[in-house]
Design a protein around this motif. Sequence first.
Motif, PDB file in Angstrom:
ATOM      1  N   PRO A 158      35.619 -45.531  -4.665  1.00 43.93           N
ATOM      2  CA  PRO A 158      35.696 -44.525  -3.601  1.00 43.93           C
ATOM      3  C   PRO A 158      37.074 -44.391  -2.961  1.00 43.93           C
ATOM      4  O   PRO A 158      37.377 -43.347  -2.378  1.00 43.93           O
ATOM      5  N   ILE A 159      37.899 -45.443  -3.037  1.00 46.15           N
ATOM      6  CA  ILE A 159      39.225 -45.360  -2.405  1.00 46.15           C
ATOM      7  C   ILE A 159      40.340 -45.187  -3.431  1.00 46.15           C
ATOM      8  O   ILE A 159      41.522 -45.271  -3.087  1.00 46.15           O
ATOM      9  N   ALA A 160      39.978 -44.934  -4.702  1.00 46.63           N
ATOM     10  CA  ALA A 160      40.996 -44.819  -5.752  1.00 46.63           C
ATOM     11  C   ALA A 160      42.008 -43.729  -5.429  1.00 46.63           C
ATOM     12  O   ALA A 160      43.226 -43.930  -5.573  1.00 46.63           O
ATOM     13  N   GLU A 161      41.535 -42.569  -4.974  1.00 47.27           N
ATOM     14  CA  GLU A 161      42.458 -41.474  -4.642  1.00 47.27           C
ATOM     15  C   GLU A 161      43.324 -41.845  -3.445  1.00 47.27           C
ATOM     16  O   GLU A 161      44.520 -41.519  -3.411  1.00 47.27           O
ATOM     17  N   LEU A 162      42.743 -42.539  -2.456  1.00 47.20           N
ATOM     18  CA  LEU A 162      43.519 -42.967  -1.301  1.00 47.20           C
ATOM     19  C   LEU A 162      44.616 -43.955  -1.712  1.00 47.20           C
ATOM     20  O   LEU A 162      45.742 -43.890  -1.210  1.00 47.20           O
ATOM     21  N   LEU A 163      44.288 -44.865  -2.615  1.00 45.29           N
ATOM     22  CA  LEU A 163      45.291 -45.815  -3.093  1.00 45.29           C
ATOM     23  C   LEU A 163      46.394 -45.110  -3.868  1.00 45.29           C
ATOM     24  O   LEU A 163      47.570 -45.481  -3.786  1.00 45.29           O
ATOM     25  N   ARG A 164      46.033 -44.075  -4.592  1.00 43.42           N
ATOM     26  CA  ARG A 164      47.019 -43.320  -5.366  1.00 43.42           C
ATOM     27  C   ARG A 164      47.927 -42.507  -4.452  1.00 43.42           C
ATOM     28  O   ARG A 164      49.161 -42.481  -4.644  1.00 43.42           O
ATOM     29  N   ASN A 165      47.341 -41.881  -3.435  1.00 49.48           N
ATOM     30  CA  ASN A 165      48.117 -40.993  -2.574  1.00 49.48           C
ATOM     31  C   ASN A 165      48.832 -41.730  -1.440  1.00 49.48           C
ATOM     32  O   ASN A 165      49.983 -41.402  -1.092  1.00 49.48           O
ATOM     33  N   GLN A 166      48.167 -42.703  -0.837  1.00 51.84           N
ATOM     34  CA  GLN A 166      48.734 -43.373   0.334  1.00 51.84           C
ATOM     35  C   GLN A 166      49.620 -44.563  -0.021  1.00 51.84           C
ATOM     36  O   GLN A 166      50.516 -44.909   0.739  1.00 51.84           O
ATOM     37  N   ARG A 167      49.343 -45.195  -1.164  1.00 59.41           N
ATOM     38  CA  ARG A 167      50.132 -46.371  -1.526  1.00 59.41           C
ATOM     39  C   ARG A 167      50.878 -46.208  -2.840  1.00 59.41           C
ATOM     40  O   ARG A 167      51.590 -47.120  -3.264  1.00 59.41           O
ATOM     41  N   GLY A 168      50.691 -45.073  -3.490  1.00 62.44           N
ATOM     42  CA  GLY A 168      51.435 -44.797  -4.714  1.00 62.44           C
ATOM     43  C   GLY A 168      51.018 -45.628  -5.902  1.00 62.44           C
ATOM     44  O   GLY A 168      51.823 -45.841  -6.826  1.00 62.44           O
ATOM     45  N   PHE A 169      49.784 -46.102  -5.929  1.00 60.50           N
ATOM     46  CA  PHE A 169      49.306 -46.912  -7.043  1.00 60.50           C
ATOM     47  C   PHE A 169      49.187 -46.057  -8.307  1.00 60.50           C
ATOM     48  O   PHE A 169      48.774 -44.897  -8.257  1.00 60.50           O
ATOM     49  N   SER A 170      49.524 -46.644  -9.436  1.00 61.68           N
ATOM     50  CA  SER A 170      49.297 -45.981 -10.723  1.00 61.68           C
ATOM     51  C   SER A 170      47.842 -46.181 -11.137  1.00 61.68           C
ATOM     52  O   SER A 170      47.120 -47.018 -10.577  1.00 61.68           O
ATOM     53  N   GLN A 171      47.417 -45.430 -12.146  1.00 55.50           N
ATOM     54  CA  GLN A 171      46.062 -45.588 -12.669  1.00 55.50           C
ATOM     55  C   GLN A 171      45.868 -47.005 -13.216  1.00 55.50           C
ATOM     56  O   GLN A 171      44.798 -47.603 -13.066  1.00 55.50           O
ATOM     57  N   GLN A 172      46.908 -47.528 -13.831  1.00 56.90           N
ATOM     58  CA  GLN A 172      46.805 -48.874 -14.391  1.00 56.90           C
ATOM     59  C   GLN A 172      46.655 -49.917 -13.291  1.00 56.90           C
ATOM     60  O   GLN A 172      45.910 -50.889 -13.444  1.00 56.90           O
ATOM     61  N   GLN A 173      47.354 -49.738 -12.169  1.00 55.55           N
ATOM     62  CA  GLN A 173      47.210 -50.668 -11.051  1.00 55.55           C
ATOM     63  C   GLN A 173      45.795 -50.626 -10.470  1.00 55.55           C
ATOM     64  O   GLN A 173      45.218 -51.662 -10.128  1.00 55.55           O
ATOM     65  N   ILE A 174      45.254 -49.426 -10.371  1.00 52.91           N
ATOM     66  CA  ILE A 174      43.880 -49.287  -9.857  1.00 52.91           C
ATOM     67  C   ILE A 174      42.898 -49.944 -10.817  1.00 52.91           C
ATOM     68  O   ILE A 174      41.997 -50.678 -10.407  1.00 52.91           O
ATOM     69  N   GLY A 175      43.070 -49.695 -12.121  1.00 55.48           N
ATOM     70  CA  GLY A 175      42.205 -50.326 -13.104  1.00 55.48           C
ATOM     71  C   GLY A 175      42.325 -51.840 -13.083  1.00 55.48           C
ATOM     72  O   GLY A 175      41.342 -52.559 -13.295  1.00 55.48           O
ATOM     73  N   SER A 176      43.523 -52.332 -12.791  1.00 49.39           N
ATOM     74  CA  SER A 176      43.741 -53.779 -12.764  1.00 49.39           C
ATOM     75  C   SER A 176      42.983 -54.464 -11.632  1.00 49.39           C
ATOM     76  O   SER A 176      42.659 -55.648 -11.723  1.00 49.39           O
ATOM     77  N   LEU A 177      42.693 -53.739 -10.563  1.00 48.40           N
ATOM     78  CA  LEU A 177      41.955 -54.334  -9.452  1.00 48.40           C
ATOM     79  C   LEU A 177      40.542 -54.737  -9.874  1.00 48.40           C
ATOM     80  O   LEU A 177      39.984 -55.707  -9.335  1.00 48.40           O
ATOM     81  N   ASN A 178      39.964 -54.017 -10.815  1.00 52.76           N
ATOM     82  CA  ASN A 178      38.676 -54.432 -11.356  1.00 52.76           C
ATOM     83  C   ASN A 178      38.826 -55.272 -12.613  1.00 52.76           C
ATOM     84  O   ASN A 178      37.954 -56.080 -12.928  1.00 52.76           O
ATOM     85  N   ALA A 179      39.948 -55.093 -13.335  1.00 54.02           N
ATOM     86  CA  ALA A 179      40.183 -55.930 -14.513  1.00 54.02           C
ATOM     87  C   ALA A 179      40.392 -57.379 -14.089  1.00 54.02           C
ATOM     88  O   ALA A 179      39.860 -58.307 -14.705  1.00 54.02           O
ATOM     89  N   VAL A 180      41.157 -57.589 -13.006  1.00 52.11           N
ATOM     90  CA  VAL A 180      41.443 -58.955 -12.555  1.00 52.11           C
ATOM     91  C   VAL A 180      40.189 -59.619 -12.002  1.00 52.11           C
ATOM     92  O   VAL A 180      40.080 -60.851 -11.968  1.00 52.11           O
ATOM     93  N   PHE A 181      39.234 -58.815 -11.559  1.00 50.68           N
ATOM     94  CA  PHE A 181      37.938 -59.336 -11.148  1.00 50.68           C
ATOM     95  C   PHE A 181      37.281 -60.085 -12.311  1.00 50.68           C
ATOM     96  O   PHE A 181      36.635 -61.115 -12.119  1.00 50.68           O
ATOM     97  N   SER A 182      37.469 -59.576 -13.522  1.00 51.18           N
ATOM     98  CA  SER A 182      36.831 -60.154 -14.692  1.00 51.18           C
ATOM     99  C   SER A 182      37.667 -61.225 -15.377  1.00 51.18           C
ATOM    100  O   SER A 182      37.118 -62.126 -16.013  1.00 51.18           O
ATOM    101  N   LEU A 183      38.989 -61.140 -15.274  1.00 49.41           N
ATOM    102  CA  LEU A 183      39.871 -62.032 -16.028  1.00 49.41           C
ATOM    103  C   LEU A 183      39.565 -63.525 -15.848  1.00 49.41           C
ATOM    104  O   LEU A 183      39.459 -64.252 -16.840  1.00 49.41           O
TER     105      LEU A 183
END
Length: 424
Positions: free
Chosen positions: A29-54
């Motif tokens: 739900p906050i992916a767009e906010l992270l992209r617009n307000q913090r300049g996160f790339s798609q890969q950085q957003i994906g990594s937030l759930n990838a690192v959950f699993s790593l």
Amino acid sequence: MQRQLKWIVLALAAFTIMGSYYTYDSIAPIAELLRNQRGFSQQQIGSLNAVFSLPNIPLAIVGGILIDRIGAARAALAATMLCTVGAVLTAIGDPYGLMVIGRLFFGLGNETLYIALLVGISQWFHAGGTALAIAIFFSLARVGSYAADTSTRWAAPAYAMGWQPPLWLAAAFTASGLVTALAYYLIDARNAHLRGAGPPSEHFEVRSLVGFGRSFWFILWLNVLFASVFFPFRSTFSIQYFQDAKGITLGQAGVANSWVFFAAIFATPVVGLVADRFGRRATLLTVGAGLMPLTFLVLVATDWPLWVSTAMMGVSFSVIPAVIWPATAMLVEKRRIGTAFGLVNMLQSLGLAASNYAAGWLNDKFKAGPRNVDGYDGMLSLFAMLSCVAFISTVLLRIRERRREGGGIEAVVVTSAASPHQRH
């Protein structure tokens, strides 16, 4: 007495995991906010759930072994504490590295919590009704995911304040699970004689990781495939994709995505009841797997309302808790259930991490976004391909089960119906 307590344990387990489900799904739900307000790339957003699993690639099996040694209830309480710490660090979330560490901690606790509660339910429902109990557990737990998606509306003021308040709300949900985890631990400790649990292993042997039947490995493979499609799409990229590709608002995208678990809330107990009463587990898996590639076909190739495809995905994924997890518990010895669940989650975590990272990389490579909707084609092709592999695998499993006289996932239904106290 045991009849009443096992349902209380089931309710406490469901409420405990509910908060963690909310927090896991709080990123989409906050992916767009992270992209617009913090300049996160798609890969950085994906990594937030990838690192959950790593971390769970090597450590999920350790958690499973630990559960077999110290008990499911005690492990669940400790894991809930770790989840809460991770959720708080994620909510602080600045710099990006701290947010990643928070998701790492949360993932470490969540996977052990997940396994511990499944083991606990399997023990308390050892005399019968395992599939229905686990299905109800997931059905109630997914209310947390449904709440996370719809929070874009009922908690709209929090989202209007930026990316951080929604994450603090998620941390509060996770912290509430500490109360129910403690209650579960106290009930379990005082009534240990009422649950079915084999004697703890005195020592660990590497061969215990591979000494499972072939049906178990089929089930494990299917679990990994299902999860590698479902969670990366639904819990990381779907809301952002809906906004960009369908031109809808954040609130509308959240509600559309919520239909996945809204459908699962009702479909999962039905599937569990059918599995307990009639068996046909391989058939149920085939139907569920067949719906998954159809979901992406409807999503991409038609103009049907979004809720149609998301509801189809919810019904498809309902077979996982209602069929795969109970079948896993029935196919292994009671004293090794934690180890078996840990092994499943270890390989599932590998699939989740790889799929999340790959989907984010593909979106960045093809510059996916509101101005380039076709850039999402790479990600959608990846998920569609994995869905087709899962469907083919379930068809092969069903053919194999029909050729066997016993010992597979269908046979455990016959065994449990004839002697409900002998589920090994």
